[in-house]
Write a protein that holds these residues in place. Structure first.
Motif, PDB file in Angstrom:
ATOM      1  N   LEU A  96      12.892   1.776  21.327  1.00 28.70           N
ATOM      2  CA  LEU A  96      12.789   3.217  21.534  1.00 28.70           C
ATOM      3  C   LEU A  96      12.187   3.592  22.876  1.00 28.70           C
ATOM      4  O   LEU A  96      12.235   4.748  23.271  1.00 28.70           O
ATOM      5  N   GLY A  97      11.622   2.644  23.581  1.00 28.12           N
ATOM      6  CA  GLY A  97      11.006   2.963  24.862  1.00 28.12           C
ATOM      7  C   GLY A  97       9.515   2.672  24.837  1.00 28.12           C
ATOM      8  O   GLY A  97       8.891   2.545  23.781  1.00 28.12           O
ATOM      9  N   GLU A  98       8.953   2.613  26.011  1.00 28.92           N
ATOM     10  CA  GLU A  98       7.534   2.294  26.163  1.00 28.92           C
ATOM     11  C   GLU A  98       6.659   3.315  25.450  1.00 28.92           C
ATOM     12  O   GLU A  98       6.856   4.521  25.594  1.00 28.92           O
ATOM     13  N   SER A  99       5.734   2.834  24.633  1.00 35.28           N
ATOM     14  CA  SER A  99       4.740   3.629  23.906  1.00 35.28           C
ATOM     15  C   SER A  99       5.329   4.467  22.777  1.00 35.28           C
ATOM     16  O   SER A  99       4.620   5.234  22.138  1.00 35.28           O
ATOM     17  N   VAL A 100       6.638   4.325  22.491  1.00 33.81           N
ATOM     18  CA  VAL A 100       7.253   5.063  21.388  1.00 33.81           C
ATOM     19  C   VAL A 100       7.328   4.135  20.187  1.00 33.81           C
ATOM     20  O   VAL A 100       7.979   3.089  20.236  1.00 33.81           O
ATOM     21  N   THR A 101       6.656   4.480  19.101  1.00 34.37           N
ATOM     22  CA  THR A 101       6.537   3.588  17.960  1.00 34.37           C
ATOM     23  C   THR A 101       7.337   4.041  16.746  1.00 34.37           C
ATOM     24  O   THR A 101       7.464   3.277  15.793  1.00 34.37           O
ATOM     25  N   GLU A 102       7.852   5.256  16.759  1.00 34.15           N
ATOM     26  CA  GLU A 102       8.596   5.731  15.604  1.00 34.15           C
ATOM     27  C   GLU A 102       9.608   6.786  16.001  1.00 34.15           C
ATOM     28  O   GLU A 102       9.565   7.342  17.101  1.00 34.15           O
ATOM     29  N   ALA A 103      10.551   7.025  15.097  1.00 34.18           N
ATOM     30  CA  ALA A 103      11.594   8.022  15.321  1.00 34.18           C
ATOM     31  C   ALA A 103      11.963   8.642  13.991  1.00 34.18           C
ATOM     32  O   ALA A 103      11.595   8.132  12.925  1.00 34.18           O
ATOM     33  N   THR A 104      12.687   9.755  14.046  1.00 33.92           N
ATOM     34  CA  THR A 104      13.185  10.409  12.841  1.00 33.92           C
ATOM     35  C   THR A 104      14.698  10.269  12.775  1.00 33.92           C
ATOM     36  O   THR A 104      15.385  10.468  13.778  1.00 33.92           O
ATOM     37  N   VAL A 105      15.214   9.909  11.618  1.00 32.76           N
ATOM     38  CA  VAL A 105      16.661   9.813  11.446  1.00 32.76           C
ATOM     39  C   VAL A 105      17.219  11.233  11.408  1.00 32.76           C
ATOM     40  O   VAL A 105      16.952  11.990  10.469  1.00 32.76           O
ATOM     41  N   ALA A 106      17.961  11.607  12.438  1.00 34.07           N
ATOM     42  CA  ALA A 106      18.455  12.981  12.550  1.00 34.07           C
ATOM     43  C   ALA A 106      19.767  13.179  11.798  1.00 34.07           C
ATOM     44  O   ALA A 106      19.905  14.112  11.007  1.00 34.07           O
ATOM     45  N   LEU A 128      29.987   0.200   5.544  1.00 35.89           N
ATOM     46  CA  LEU A 128      28.593   0.601   5.382  1.00 35.89           C
ATOM     47  C   LEU A 128      28.222   0.460   3.908  1.00 35.89           C
ATOM     48  O   LEU A 128      28.648   1.253   3.061  1.00 35.89           O
ATOM     49  N   ALA A 129      27.465  -0.583   3.600  1.00 32.78           N
ATOM     50  CA  ALA A 129      27.160  -0.905   2.211  1.00 32.78           C
ATOM     51  C   ALA A 129      25.976  -0.126   1.665  1.00 32.78           C
ATOM     52  O   ALA A 129      25.938   0.232   0.494  1.00 32.78           O
ATOM     53  N   GLU A 130      24.992   0.152   2.510  1.00 34.73           N
ATOM     54  CA  GLU A 130      23.786   0.818   2.016  1.00 34.73           C
ATOM     55  C   GLU A 130      23.072   1.514   3.164  1.00 34.73           C
ATOM     56  O   GLU A 130      23.019   0.990   4.279  1.00 34.73           O
ATOM     57  N   ILE A 131      22.554   2.706   2.900  1.00 31.04           N
ATOM     58  CA  ILE A 131      21.711   3.429   3.853  1.00 31.04           C
ATOM     59  C   ILE A 131      20.272   3.329   3.355  1.00 31.04           C
ATOM     60  O   ILE A 131      19.951   3.792   2.254  1.00 31.04           O
ATOM     61  N   LEU A 132      19.426   2.709   4.147  1.00 27.48           N
ATOM     62  CA  LEU A 132      18.030   2.489   3.745  1.00 27.48           C
ATOM     63  C   LEU A 132      17.103   3.593   4.232  1.00 27.48           C
ATOM     64  O   LEU A 132      16.024   3.783   3.678  1.00 27.48           O
ATOM     65  N   ALA A 133      17.492   4.286   5.313  1.00 27.55           N
ATOM     66  CA  ALA A 133      16.660   5.353   5.882  1.00 27.55           C
ATOM     67  C   ALA A 133      17.485   6.628   5.943  1.00 27.55           C
ATOM     68  O   ALA A 133      18.354   6.764   6.806  1.00 27.55           O
ATOM     69  N   PRO A 134      17.287   7.556   5.039  1.00 25.39           N
ATOM     70  CA  PRO A 134      18.105   8.777   5.003  1.00 25.39           C
ATOM     71  C   PRO A 134      17.736   9.748   6.117  1.00 25.39           C
ATOM     72  O   PRO A 134      16.743   9.553   6.830  1.00 25.39           O
ATOM     73  N   GLU A 135      18.539  10.779   6.267  1.00 20.97           N
ATOM     74  CA  GLU A 135      18.252  11.810   7.255  1.00 20.97           C
ATOM     75  C   GLU A 135      16.901  12.448   6.956  1.00 20.97           C
ATOM     76  O   GLU A 135      16.565  12.729   5.812  1.00 20.97           O
ATOM     77  N   GLY A 136      16.115  12.646   8.018  1.00 18.64           N
ATOM     78  CA  GLY A 136      14.797  13.240   7.855  1.00 18.64           C
ATOM     79  C   GLY A 136      13.676  12.235   7.708  1.00 18.64           C
ATOM     80  O   GLY A 136      12.507  12.592   7.801  1.00 18.64           O
ATOM     81  N   GLU A 137      14.021  10.961   7.492  1.00 18.87           N
ATOM     82  CA  GLU A 137      12.978   9.946   7.296  1.00 18.87           C
ATOM     83  C   GLU A 137      12.446   9.444   8.636  1.00 18.87           C
ATOM     84  O   GLU A 137      13.193   9.285   9.601  1.00 18.87           O
ATOM     85  N   THR A 138      11.164   9.168   8.680  1.00 12.85           N
ATOM     86  CA  THR A 138      10.534   8.599   9.877  1.00 12.85           C
ATOM     87  C   THR A 138      10.568   7.085   9.772  1.00 12.85           C
ATOM     88  O   THR A 138      10.169   6.512   8.761  1.00 12.85           O
ATOM     89  N   VAL A 139      11.064   6.443  10.824  1.00 15.17           N
ATOM     90  CA  VAL A 139      11.191   4.985  10.832  1.00 15.17           C
ATOM     91  C   VAL A 139      10.444   4.417  12.027  1.00 15.17           C
ATOM     92  O   VAL A 139      10.333   5.053  13.070  1.00 15.17           O
ATOM     93  N   GLU A 140       9.930   3.223  11.871  1.00 11.88           N
ATOM     94  CA  GLU A 140       9.215   2.554  12.949  1.00 11.88           C
ATOM     95  C   GLU A 140      10.175   1.689  13.760  1.00 11.88           C
ATOM     96  O   GLU A 140      11.281   1.376  13.319  1.00 11.88           O
ATOM     97  N   ALA A 141       9.749   1.312  14.946  1.00 12.99           N
ATOM     98  CA  ALA A 141      10.562   0.445  15.789  1.00 12.99           C
ATOM     99  C   ALA A 141      10.877  -0.847  15.047  1.00 12.99           C
ATOM    100  O   ALA A 141      10.010  -1.419  14.381  1.00 12.99           O
ATOM    101  N   ASN A 142      12.153  -1.267  15.124  1.00 18.13           N
ATOM    102  CA  ASN A 142      12.643  -2.499  14.491  1.00 18.13           C
ATOM    103  C   ASN A 142      12.713  -2.424  12.976  1.00 18.13           C
ATOM    104  O   ASN A 142      12.866  -3.460  12.306  1.00 18.13           O
ATOM    105  N   ALA A 143      12.625  -1.228  12.395  1.00 15.35           N
ATOM    106  CA  ALA A 143      12.802  -1.081  10.950  1.00 15.35           C
ATOM    107  C   ALA A 143      14.288  -1.176  10.596  1.00 15.35           C
ATOM    108  O   ALA A 143      15.166  -0.966  11.436  1.00 15.35           O
ATOM    109  N   ARG A 144      14.593  -1.483   9.331  1.00 15.87           N
ATOM    110  CA  ARG A 144      15.981  -1.548   8.869  1.00 15.87           C
ATOM    111  C   ARG A 144      16.477  -0.141   8.564  1.00 15.87           C
ATOM    112  O   ARG A 144      15.813   0.631   7.881  1.00 15.87           O
ATOM    113  N   LEU A 145      17.656   0.180   9.055  1.00 19.67           N
ATOM    114  CA  LEU A 145      18.266   1.487   8.815  1.00 19.67           C
ATOM    115  C   LEU A 145      19.341   1.425   7.746  1.00 19.67           C
ATOM    116  O   LEU A 145      19.470   2.340   6.929  1.00 19.67           O
TER     117      LEU A 145
END
Length: 523
Positions: free
Chosen positions: A116-126, A162-179
């Motif tokens: 995600l870039g330097e110092s960015v540790t999480e993101a939101t699935v939009a 696409l067999a499974e979605i582990l992180a739905p829209e609106g969920e906050t995920v960390e760097a290198n998490a499974r989506l």
């Protein structure tokens, strides 16, 4: 071999934390990413997740212990096998759809959160562009993530389904998490009703109109049953006599944290004599009609970050603004005389922004405190100019940086501003392109603003606001003439920049713009 749990990075200038609460005790089974403990620093509360499935074998830092980044907190004994299905995290339990797809191909590929870039540790699935059961091609875009400043598209790592979605829209995920999970080489199938995209239905609940802007997940019913508030928060609520309903949680999945209780406790209380408000009173017919014409949209991470940073700037800096005006005739005449030759030679149009960048670089040499920043008890003077140029995009304001602007010519400045502006509007800026600025220019004039007071871009100490060019009557050599005039505004941090320095800076910018020859002769 036991897996070590260590103190994560706590943030810039934060060197220690206190172990506030352990959510598990030695001998307890834990799942990967399950919250083990909570750390408190002087500014924020940090949750520490489990790095692996297994059993909590040892707690090395008990509650109340002071620990530094990287210190050992605990050890986890990994399980030798997956164990019963009920022991796995929900996201690791395979759906019938996924099992059926795996039987067809036998190979699953994980879709991971990219760097995600330097110092960015999480993101939101939009947004998810595909649903469970859809066929996908390799490198086809599956979803879009939002970080504090940029959007990141996630491509498919393989061709298949696409067999499974582990992180739905609106969920906050960390760097290198499974989506998600891709079944490689499988044929597309429709997901069984009621099961195909559990994540999708969950996302619908999270983003429902009732949630509201920046509202955590619904805290009632089945969703609330899975959310456990931080023990330290429960204790704080009990001590302060604050009702759970009066606190808005900002932790993971809407959990109430200790600082949330402090904020709620600091809110002014209603007078004792005031009658209690009616509970869940229905809207009057007129309000109901208005509600039907409203649209409630969750605030994006970028917008929330902009709001937080602007408010932090007001709360932290002793911000003051000084104003002046500049006669733009000399620049407009110079530009009209050479713009065709300039474009022919340099393959870029000559705009006004390069003049302002050069004028600011010139003034910053004379008043270096405007190009400095406060770091704790120190003032850091920058002997270079990384010029931030504010750009409005459909998603919000971003500030890409033209590095070493004081060493660049007009053509290179125009090229870099043009390229960065285009990347900003397309959402393609990287974190590196928006970091390290020492001074910022914001041009509200492109939207028709005649006068405004820009807000600082921390940790910078100065920002110049440009405005609309408008013909006005002015006195020149004792005569009233019509000239193209622009108001300038310099907002500055009065903790480091005195009034004299701020006014001098703005006067030097005005002089350089009204007589561009001064830039050539370094006057």
């Amino acid at each position: 071999m036991p897996v070590e749990v260590r103190v994560p990075t706590l943030g810039e200038s934060v060197s220690e934390a206190t172990v506030a609460t352990w959510f598990r005790k030695p001998g307890d089974r834990v799942a990967v990413d399950e919250m083990l403990c909570e750390l408190e620093t002087d500014k924020v509360t940090v949750e520490v997740p489990s790095p692996a499935d297994g059993q909590l074998a040892e707690i090395a830092a008990p509650e109340g212990a002071v620990v530094a980044p990287g210190a050992l907190l605990a050890r986890i004994a990994e399980t030798g096998n997956a164990g019963p299905e009920e022991m796995l995290p929900k996201s690791d339990t395979k759906t019938k759809t996924q099992e059926g797809l795996e039987k067809m191909s036998g190979k699953s590929v994980d879709v991971m959160v990219p760097t995600l870039g330097e110092s960015v540790t999480e993101a939101t699935v939009a947004t998810w562009f595909k649903k469970v059961g859809d066929a996908v091609a390799q490198d086809e875009m599956l979803c879009e993530l939002e970080t504090d400043k940029v959007s990141v598209e996630v491509p498919s790592p393989a061709a298949g389904v696409l067999a499974e979605i582990l992180a739905p829209e609106g969920e906050t995920v960390e760097a290198n998490a499974r989506l998600a999970v891709i079944t490689e080489g499988a044929a597309a199938t429709a997901a069984p009703a009621g099961e195909g995209d559990k994540a999708g239905s969950k996302a619908a609940r999270v983003a429902s109109p009732g949630a509201g802007p920046e509202t955590p997940r619904p805290r009632a019913g089945d969703e609330r049953a899975d959310i456990e508030d931080a023990p330290s928060a429960k204790k704080a609520m009990a001590e302060a006599g604050v009702s759970r309903d009066a606190v808005t949680g900002t932790g993971r999945d809407g959990r109430v944290m200790k600082e949330d209780v402090a904020r709620a406790g600091s809110a002014p209380a209603a007078p004792a004599s005031a009658p209690p408000p009616a509970a869940a009173a229905p809207r009057s017919p007129s309000n109901a009609e208005d509600a039907a014409r409203e649209e409630r949209v969750k605030m994006t991470r970028l917008r929330a970050t902009i709001a937080r940073r602007l408010k932090d700037a007001q709360n932290t800096a002793a911000m003051l603004t000084t104003y002046n005006e500049v006669d733009m005739k000399a620049i407009m005449d110079l530009r009209n005389a050479y713009k065709d030759q300039f474009e022919k030679k340099h393959k870029v149009k000559l705009g006004f922004m390069s003049f302002f960048v050069k004028a600011c670089c010139h003034a910053l040499k004379e008043v270096p405190e405007v190009n400095a920043e406060i770091d704790g008890g120190d003032v850091v003077y920058k002997h270079f100019v990384h010029m931030g140029v504010a750009v409005g995009t459909p998603n919000g304001l971003v500030v890409p940086v033209v590095r070493d602007a004081d060493q660049l010519g007009f053509a290179e400045i125009e090229k870099q501003i043009g390229e960065l502006g285009l990347r900003a509007r397309d959402g393609k800026l990287t974190m590196a392109e928006m970091q390290g600025g020492t001074f910022t220019i914001s041009n509200g004039g492109v939207y028709g603003s005649l006068m405004s007071s820009p807000i600082l871009n921390p940790p910078q100490s100065g920002i110049l606001g440009m405005h609309k060019i408008q013909e006005r009557p002015v006195v020149v050599n004792g005569e009233i003439v019509i000239r193209p005039m622009m108001y300038l505004a310099l907002s500055y941090d009065h903790r480091i920049v005195d009034g004299k320095g701020a006014v001098t800076f703005l006067v030097r910018v005005k002089e350089a713009l009204e007589d561009p020859r001064r830039l050539l002769m370094d006057l």
